[in-house]
Motif scaffolding. Structure first.
Motif, PDB file in Angstrom:
ATOM      1  N   GLY A 158       0.916  -1.230   0.084  1.00 13.64           N
ATOM      2  CA  GLY A 158      -0.048   0.172  -0.014  1.00 13.64           C
ATOM      3  C   GLY A 158       0.965   1.392   0.021  1.00 13.64           C
ATOM      4  O   GLY A 158       1.852   1.234  -0.420  1.00 13.64           O
ATOM      5  N   ARG A 159       0.306   2.358   0.188  1.00 16.09           N
ATOM      6  CA  ARG A 159       0.840   3.788   0.335  1.00 16.09           C
ATOM      7  C   ARG A 159       1.014   4.300   1.760  1.00 16.09           C
ATOM      8  O   ARG A 159      -0.393   4.169   2.386  1.00 16.09           O
ATOM      9  CB  ARG A 159       0.146   4.503  -0.724  1.00 16.09           C
ATOM     10  CG  ARG A 159       0.370   4.189  -2.085  1.00 16.09           C
ATOM     11  CD  ARG A 159       1.575   4.187  -2.535  1.00 16.09           C
ATOM     12  NE  ARG A 159       1.813   3.781  -3.910  1.00 16.09           N
ATOM     13  CZ  ARG A 159       2.871   3.875  -4.669  1.00 16.09           C
ATOM     14  NH1 ARG A 159       4.186   3.881  -4.175  1.00 16.09           N
ATOM     15  NH2 ARG A 159       3.042   3.092  -6.075  1.00 16.09           N
ATOM     16  N   SER A 160       1.865   5.027   1.979  1.00 16.32           N
ATOM     17  CA  SER A 160       1.998   5.537   3.562  1.00 16.32           C
ATOM     18  C   SER A 160       1.306   6.626   3.624  1.00 16.32           C
ATOM     19  O   SER A 160       1.077   7.328   2.527  1.00 16.32           O
ATOM     20  CB  SER A 160       3.535   5.866   3.797  1.00 16.32           C
ATOM     21  OG  SER A 160       3.734   6.378   5.001  1.00 16.32           O
ATOM     22  N   GLN A 161       0.906   6.710   4.833  1.00 11.75           N
ATOM     23  CA  GLN A 161       0.079   8.146   5.200  1.00 11.75           C
ATOM     24  C   GLN A 161       0.964   9.257   5.540  1.00 11.75           C
ATOM     25  O   GLN A 161       0.632  10.289   6.054  1.00 11.75           O
ATOM     26  CB  GLN A 161      -0.947   7.630   6.202  1.00 11.75           C
ATOM     27  CG  GLN A 161      -2.236   7.076   5.777  1.00 11.75           C
ATOM     28  CD  GLN A 161      -3.075   7.723   4.759  1.00 11.75           C
ATOM     29  OE1 GLN A 161      -3.566   8.805   4.818  1.00 11.75           O
ATOM     30  NE2 GLN A 161      -3.176   6.950   3.439  1.00 11.75           N
ATOM     31  N   GLY A 162       2.328   8.743   5.642  1.00 14.55           N
ATOM     32  CA  GLY A 162       3.271   9.763   6.063  1.00 14.55           C
ATOM     33  C   GLY A 162       3.364  10.002   7.532  1.00 14.55           C
ATOM     34  O   GLY A 162       2.469   9.281   8.473  1.00 14.55           O
ATOM     35  N   VAL A 163       3.969  11.028   7.919  1.00 20.47           N
ATOM     36  CA  VAL A 163       4.400  11.500   9.370  1.00 20.47           C
ATOM     37  C   VAL A 163       3.114  11.920   9.984  1.00 20.47           C
ATOM     38  O   VAL A 163       3.029  11.675  11.415  1.00 20.47           O
ATOM     39  CB  VAL A 163       5.472  12.505   9.428  1.00 20.47           C
ATOM     40  CG1 VAL A 163       5.914  12.829  10.799  1.00 20.47           C
ATOM     41  CG2 VAL A 163       6.943  11.775   8.548  1.00 20.47           C
ATOM     42  N   VAL A 164       2.404  12.941   9.576  1.00 16.09           N
ATOM     43  CA  VAL A 164       1.555  13.953  10.300  1.00 16.09           C
ATOM     44  C   VAL A 164       0.522  12.975  11.010  1.00 16.09           C
ATOM     45  O   VAL A 164       0.251  13.320  12.229  1.00 16.09           O
ATOM     46  CB  VAL A 164       0.901  14.844   9.017  1.00 16.09           C
ATOM     47  CG1 VAL A 164      -0.414  15.494   9.832  1.00 16.09           C
ATOM     48  CG2 VAL A 164       1.742  15.671   8.669  1.00 16.09           C
ATOM     49  N   PRO A 165      -0.121  12.082  10.687  1.00 18.52           N
ATOM     50  CA  PRO A 165      -1.138  11.271  11.441  1.00 18.52           C
ATOM     51  C   PRO A 165      -0.742  10.778  12.758  1.00 18.52           C
ATOM     52  O   PRO A 165      -1.224  10.580  13.782  1.00 18.52           O
ATOM     53  CB  PRO A 165      -1.672  10.085  10.448  1.00 18.52           C
ATOM     54  CG  PRO A 165      -1.360  10.449   9.171  1.00 18.52           C
ATOM     55  CD  PRO A 165       0.078  11.285   9.046  1.00 18.52           C
ATOM     56  N   PHE A 166       0.683  10.164  12.770  1.00 15.42           N
ATOM     57  CA  PHE A 166       1.300   9.624  14.025  1.00 15.42           C
ATOM     58  C   PHE A 166       1.595  10.839  14.870  1.00 15.42           C
ATOM     59  O   PHE A 166       1.510  10.709  16.235  1.00 15.42           O
ATOM     60  CB  PHE A 166       2.672   9.014  13.656  1.00 15.42           C
ATOM     61  CG  PHE A 166       2.317   7.669  12.817  1.00 15.42           C
ATOM     62  CD1 PHE A 166       1.531   6.846  13.409  1.00 15.42           C
ATOM     63  CD2 PHE A 166       2.845   7.640  11.371  1.00 15.42           C
ATOM     64  CE1 PHE A 166       1.334   5.617  12.624  1.00 15.42           C
ATOM     65  CE2 PHE A 166       2.428   6.469  10.861  1.00 15.42           C
ATOM     66  CZ  PHE A 166       1.705   5.526  11.259  1.00 15.42           C
ATOM     67  N   ARG A 194      -7.726  17.055  12.284  1.00 16.79           N
ATOM     68  CA  ARG A 194      -7.010  15.903  12.356  1.00 16.79           C
ATOM     69  C   ARG A 194      -5.726  15.588  12.067  1.00 16.79           C
ATOM     70  O   ARG A 194      -5.132  14.685  12.195  1.00 16.79           O
ATOM     71  CB  ARG A 194      -7.928  14.357  11.622  1.00 16.79           C
ATOM     72  CG  ARG A 194      -9.553  14.062  12.231  1.00 16.79           C
ATOM     73  CD  ARG A 194     -10.112  13.364  11.149  1.00 16.79           C
ATOM     74  NE  ARG A 194     -10.347  13.866  10.007  1.00 16.79           N
ATOM     75  CZ  ARG A 194     -11.074  13.340   8.919  1.00 16.79           C
ATOM     76  NH1 ARG A 194     -11.695  12.339   9.105  1.00 16.79           N
ATOM     77  NH2 ARG A 194     -11.104  14.211   7.745  1.00 16.79           N
ATOM     78  N   ARG A 195      -5.284  16.752  11.138  1.00 18.32           N
ATOM     79  CA  ARG A 195      -4.048  16.957  10.861  1.00 18.32           C
ATOM     80  C   ARG A 195      -3.225  17.940  11.338  1.00 18.32           C
ATOM     81  O   ARG A 195      -2.556  18.737  10.895  1.00 18.32           O
ATOM     82  CB  ARG A 195      -3.964  16.922   9.168  1.00 18.32           C
ATOM     83  CG  ARG A 195      -4.423  15.611   8.552  1.00 18.32           C
ATOM     84  CD  ARG A 195      -4.242  15.548   7.062  1.00 18.32           C
ATOM     85  NE  ARG A 195      -2.803  15.014   6.418  1.00 18.32           N
ATOM     86  CZ  ARG A 195      -2.377  13.860   6.556  1.00 18.32           C
ATOM     87  NH1 ARG A 195      -3.408  12.872   7.135  1.00 18.32           N
ATOM     88  NH2 ARG A 195      -1.424  13.389   6.415  1.00 18.32           N
ATOM     89  N   ARG A 196      -3.784  18.388  12.529  1.00 18.74           N
ATOM     90  CA  ARG A 196      -3.145  19.480  13.196  1.00 18.74           C
ATOM     91  C   ARG A 196      -2.703  19.068  14.659  1.00 18.74           C
ATOM     92  O   ARG A 196      -3.365  18.185  15.353  1.00 18.74           O
ATOM     93  CB  ARG A 196      -4.302  20.631  13.600  1.00 18.74           C
ATOM     94  CG  ARG A 196      -4.689  21.290  12.020  1.00 18.74           C
ATOM     95  CD  ARG A 196      -3.576  22.116  11.524  1.00 18.74           C
ATOM     96  NE  ARG A 196      -4.062  22.863  10.234  1.00 18.74           N
ATOM     97  CZ  ARG A 196      -3.878  21.998   9.186  1.00 18.74           C
ATOM     98  NH1 ARG A 196      -3.045  21.135   9.122  1.00 18.74           N
ATOM     99  NH2 ARG A 196      -4.179  22.763   7.917  1.00 18.74           N
ATOM    100  N   THR A 197      -1.663  19.706  15.120  1.00 16.49           N
ATOM    101  CA  THR A 197      -1.196  19.331  16.617  1.00 16.49           C
ATOM    102  C   THR A 197      -1.026  20.534  17.344  1.00 16.49           C
ATOM    103  O   THR A 197      -0.016  21.273  17.298  1.00 16.49           O
ATOM    104  CB  THR A 197       0.263  18.630  16.554  1.00 16.49           C
ATOM    105  OG1 THR A 197       1.017  19.574  15.792  1.00 16.49           O
ATOM    106  CG2 THR A 197       0.213  17.265  15.711  1.00 16.49           C
ATOM    107  N   HIS A 198      -2.144  21.131  18.066  1.00 14.51           N
ATOM    108  CA  HIS A 198      -2.062  22.115  18.600  1.00 14.51           C
ATOM    109  C   HIS A 198      -1.525  22.221  20.075  1.00 14.51           C
ATOM    110  O   HIS A 198      -1.459  23.369  20.625  1.00 14.51           O
ATOM    111  CB  HIS A 198      -3.822  22.608  19.032  1.00 14.51           C
ATOM    112  CG  HIS A 198      -4.679  22.684  17.996  1.00 14.51           C
ATOM    113  ND1 HIS A 198      -4.353  23.363  16.806  1.00 14.51           N
ATOM    114  CD2 HIS A 198      -5.674  21.684  17.217  1.00 14.51           C
ATOM    115  CE1 HIS A 198      -5.241  23.391  15.878  1.00 14.51           C
ATOM    116  NE2 HIS A 198      -5.977  22.273  16.309  1.00 14.51           N
TER     117      HIS A 198
END
Length: 966
Positions: A422-430, A476-480
């Motif tokens: 498959g394809r990675s979702q990258g760094v941001v979700p983690f 969901r792709r923000r880290t406040h």
């Protein structure tokens, strides 16, 4: 204008006109039953119920006095009155959460503060001047009445029993708190304010609280009142800990009996390590210096009381000198002559010459002695490694560790995953999971977990990484709640300077870029660019380097993140480059240690109080060397005593033994020397003072190596090769290219003897020096934070312990000496946010010396930091203050930081250009004083101003985020 909570004297017409504007009394959204727990003490001694509606009326009347009826009736003012009322009520209830009695003037103080904070400076000034005028009138009316007129009319209640109030006892308590400060404080004024807040049958606890609040209210008049307030607070602490009221004069005898009991009680409650009971407790008790309880300022003591002193069922069992001895004992556990060493460590801490970081102060001598400050990790590029890293974050944060995570190895969005095809979702979700983990693990409510994620600039996810702290977009792709930082290679900065192209890769396609630096990185990177050009790489993106740089700076201005840090100087100048790579810094950007999948870097921090080492306007080198020798021993001891929640951290720390000794109070030293921060003399002092600190730190490490042995990975290090930190500047010039490094190479010390010692004995510690933010420990000892310029000369600081008036003691002494310190000056300092620039009657030399952070051009901060960085084997937490920020100013400042060889920068603190130009419609009217000393009483209308842009103030969320380093 109405006096808050007192409407008598107003005509029915006036009140009927005001009431509709007060937004239906504007009662805050708090539990009405809770409001019933509060009472108001009026000036005539009557105790009445607390009615927030009267605050709304008073605030509205203040707007009427300045803006007229039409202006006060606007919708904006109505909303503002409601919000201000809510703020005032909430502030009062925070001070006394269990209920209690407020004096009328306590409420007025909060109204004044709320008006200032809302930016309504003209209304606040009118309110201040009205209060001052009314105070003078009352003083004239009461001048003939003795203070103790009600001595036999009042009773206090203690343990359910009423007894007559002994006014002499109250007077003696306040007089004792003022001993040695009589030149600056007025004990009678404190007594008058204390009595004013009393009523018949008042609980004795409220009597003591009244004295504290009375002294606290006067802190803006002179900083010495902070010490008086602390001493009055100390009286209540003695009562809580000793179980009865004990005068300061009797404290030495009480300490002798109490200390051994405290250790036994702490061990029995499973708070203290049982090994502390094996010390010669009588010998240690004899070494305590109770008179040092008198040196605290209010903010420092309240902070210790609220957050550091041990307690059982919310009752404190720890007095200040016992606290410092407990910390010292914990650090001396493994010493052969442990009593002597504990006393040595105690004297360093309790004298405020040096202060360990918060985790050490929290946990030394306890059953879970997690004493280290910072942990750095590298996250592996697989699901197991990612969640192991998140688990390690939680375990390390649980016991007060600050975290820096290197996320560069994790493959980017769209990269191929072999295991699933498959394809990675990258760094941001983690990173979203990391953010939520930091919030969840809040150290038992002591403070929130804190983490910073680092990503290298060539990573394909870098553009989305820049957006993490934005308030718009997919949440969901923000880290406040977490910090972020750019880890920038020199090649990117060269491409920016040369207006070249930049290529983004996935680390799964270019894995070796993560570990390469300098020329080796450039060679590998251009090789991957060639591969991409030939079509051998499918996942890449070409952009203009300057466009990405501009976005970095834009996000830094808009969100305060990601911070700008530089990969190559951190690595090329690292003493440990022979055994690894520095992949990130820490939570506060001062730690630069190697990490990999099997090693978590650990650093142990503490800071030297530089003003305590000034003598006759110069550094006292004899004392400074003595302090640093002991401090380095304490820091080295942490490594062996420390509790490690993760084995990878233990293994790394014992192998390399890094420590990070820093400094605080740099601005205080400049004040003592009468040197403006924005000057060549200040830059030179930064250079010379840091050279001395580093020389003595490195010398102390060689002495420890002679006694205890060198650290195990010493062979092959820069130390071993005879390359000291200042020598490594030449290595950076060779790798980067001389035209891109503008550094100063001058020395004032003779380094030959130290070089010889290192060659003979080696070093005990791989790294020795790092300048951490120190905000909390600086508060404890009452000096300016680390290398920071003065934020404001007068402001209200908010933190978990409450609200505190902070005022520049050096400035007050200078203004008093010149006959310029009066009520109008205090009001003007409030109006101008603690700045002297617009107060015309202050001479220019004082304006230069006491220029605030936003009045100092950021280039001066960078130049001073560059001179320090020459000597430091790690880095420094360097906040950049910028007034009137623009794209060009940001660009110039951060390029200058790179050209001057800085390793890292920290927060960007900016203020809109017009915010600094606050003025009146008639220049000078606000601070006009006639020859007779009278003040202008007419409040002038301020020009329209922009609010601060992306500004963080002391006490705001994020300002003291890296408490692990403090």
């Amino acid at each position: 204008m109405l006096s808050t909570q007192e409407t008598s004297g107003q005509s029915p017409t006036e009140i009927s006109n005001i009431a509709p504007l007060a937004v239906a009394a504007s009662t805050p959204s708090v539990n009405s039953a809770a409001l019933g727990d509060y009472r108001i003490l009026r000036r005539n001694g009557a105790v009445v119920g607390f009615e927030p509606s009267k605050i709304s009326i008073a605030v509205t009347k203040a707007f009427l006095a300045v803006n007229g009826g039409q202006g006060a009736a606007s919708a904006r003012v109505r909303e503002l009155v409601e919000q201000l009322t809510t703020n005032v009520v909430n502030a009062l209830m925070r001070r006394q959460p269990a209920g209690g009695t407020f004096h009328i003037e306590d409420i007025q103080d909060q109204v004044e503060l709320a008006l200032m904070r809302s930016g309504e400076h003209d209304v606040a000034r009118a309110y201040v001047l009205y209060r001052f005028k009314r105070m003078e009138e009352r003083a004239q009316q009461q001048a003939a009445k003795p203070v103790v007129e009600t001595e036999h009319q009042l009773h206090v209640t203690e343990n359910g029993q009423r007894r007559p109030l002994d006014m002499n006892q109250v007077r003696d308590l306040i007089t004792a708190a003022c001993i040695g400060l009589e030149k600056h404080v007025d004990a009678d004024a404190i007594l008058r304010e204390t009595v004013k807040n009393l009523y018949d049958g008042v609980p004795v606890e409220e009597l003591h609280k009244s004295a504290i609040l009375a002294a606290r209210a006067l802190m803006e008049k002179d900083p010495a009142y902070s010490t008086v307030t602390a001493r009055l607070l100390m009286h209540t602490i003695r009562k809580e800990v000793f179980g009865r009221e004990v005068a300061q004069a009797n404290a030495p005898a009480e300490y002798l009996v109490y200390f051994a009991e405290f250790i036994k009680k702490g061990i029995a409650a499973e708070l203290l390590d049982a090994k502390l009971g094996e010390f010669d407790l009588k010998k240690l008790a004899d070494a305590l210096k109770p008179e040092r309880d008198l040196q605290f300022g209010y903010l420092g003591l309240q902070t210790l009381y609220d957050r550091y002193f041990l307690h059982i069922a919310d009752q404190r069992i720890e007095m200040p000198q016992a606290f410092y001895m407990r910390v010292a004992m914990g650090l001396a556990l493994n010493e052969a002559n442990r009593e002597e060493r504990a006393i040595e460590f105690y004297n360093l801490l309790s004298s405020f010459d040096f202060m360990s970081s918060t985790p050490t102060l929290f946990n030394s001598g306890t059953q879970r002695s997690q004493l280290s400050s910072c942990y750095l990790t590298t996250v592996a590029d697989d699901l197991g490694g990612i969640y192991d890293a998140i688990k390690e974050n939680a375990l390390l944060a649980k016991y007060a560790g600050g975290l820096g995570n290197d996320w560069t190895p994790v493959r980017s969005l769209g990269a191929h995953i072999k295991g699933t095809n498959g394809r990675s979702q990258g760094v941001v979700p983690f990173l979203k999971v990391v953010n939520d983990t930091a919030v969840a693990v809040n150290q038992g409510g002591k403070r929130k977990g804190a983490v910073c994620a680092y990503l290298e600039t060539w990573h394909m996810d870098i553009e989305e990484f820049l957006d993490l702290r934005k308030n718009t977009g997919d949440d969901r792709r923000r880290t406040h709640d977490m910090n972020t930082a750019n880890w920038i290679p020199d090649l990117f900065m060269k491409r920016v300077m040369e207006k070249g192209e930049w290529t983004l890769f996935s680390p799964s396609d270019a894995p070796d870029l993560h570990d390469k630096v300098g020329k080796a990185f450039e060679e590998a990177y251009t090789g991957y660019e060639a591969k991409a050009a030939r079509g051998e790489l499918k996942l890449f993106k070409k952009i203009q380097a300057l466009d990405l740089w501009r976005k970095m700076l834009s996000m830094l201005f808009e969100t305060g993140h990601p911070w700008i840090t530089f990969k190559d100087p951190c690595n090329i100048r690292s003493p440990q480059q022979h055994v690894g790579v520095v992949h990130s810094s820490n939570l506060c950007t001062e730690i630069t240690l190697n990490t990999n999948e099997s090693e978590i870097a650990v650093c142990n921090l503490g800071s030297v109080n530089m003003p305590a080492h000034m003598k006759d306007g110069k550094l006292d080198h004899v004392k400074l060397q003595k302090t640093i020798r002991t401090a380095m021993r304490m820091l080295d001891n942490v490594i062996d005593i420390n509790y490690y929640a993760v084995n990878k951290a233990r293994d790394s720390n014992l192998r390399h033994r890094p420590v990070g000794m820093g400094i605080m109070g740099f601005q205080d030293c400049l004040h003592m020397m009468r040197i403006p921060y924005a000057s060549n003399d200040a830059v030179q002092f930064a250079d010379n003072s840091m050279e001395a600190v580093c020389y003595y730190a490195y010398y102390a490490s060689t002495e420890l190596a002679e006694e205890r042995g060198r650290y195990s990975s010493y062979k092959g290090s820069l130390w071993d090769r005879g390359i000291l930190p200042q020598d490594s500047l030449k290595l950076l010039a060779d790798e980067r290219g001389a035209k891109y490094l503008e550094a100063d190479y001058s020395e004032t010390f003779d380094w030959t003897p130290l070089r010889a010692r290192i060659k003979e004995f080696g070093m005990r510690n791989s790294n020795c020096v790092a300048i951490a933010p120190t905000a909390t420990i600086s508060n404890i000892i009452g000096v300016s934070a680390c290398i920071e310029p003065t934020y404001q000369n007068l402001y209200v600081k908010s933190n978990l312990s409450g609200e505190f008036t902070e005022i520049n003691e050096y400035l007050v002494r200078d203004l008093k000496a010149r006959g310029l310190w009066d009520e109008v000056m205090i009001s003007d300092l409030k109006y101008f946010d603690g700045s002297l620039a617009k107060i015309d009657r202050i001479p220019q030399d004082l304006r230069d010396i006491y220029a605030t952070a936003f009045e100092v051009e950021p280039s001066w901060l960078v130049e001073a930091a560059s001179r320090r960085q020459k000597w430091i084997d790690q880095a420094q937490s360097l906040n950049i203050y910028m007034s009137g920020a623009s794209g060009k100013k940001l660009d110039d400042t951060y390029k200058l930081a790179w050209l001057r060889g800085l390793k890292t920068t920290y927060y960007l603190r900016t203020m809109g250009a017009t915010h600094t130009e606050k003025s009146t419609s008639k220049t000078g009217a606000l601070n006009a004083v006639d020859s007779g000393g009278g003040s202008s009483t007419a409040a002038q209308s301020a020009a329209e101003t922009d609010g601060p842009a992306c500004i963080l103030r002391p006490g705001d969320a994020g300002f003291e985020e890296c408490e692990a380093c403090q």
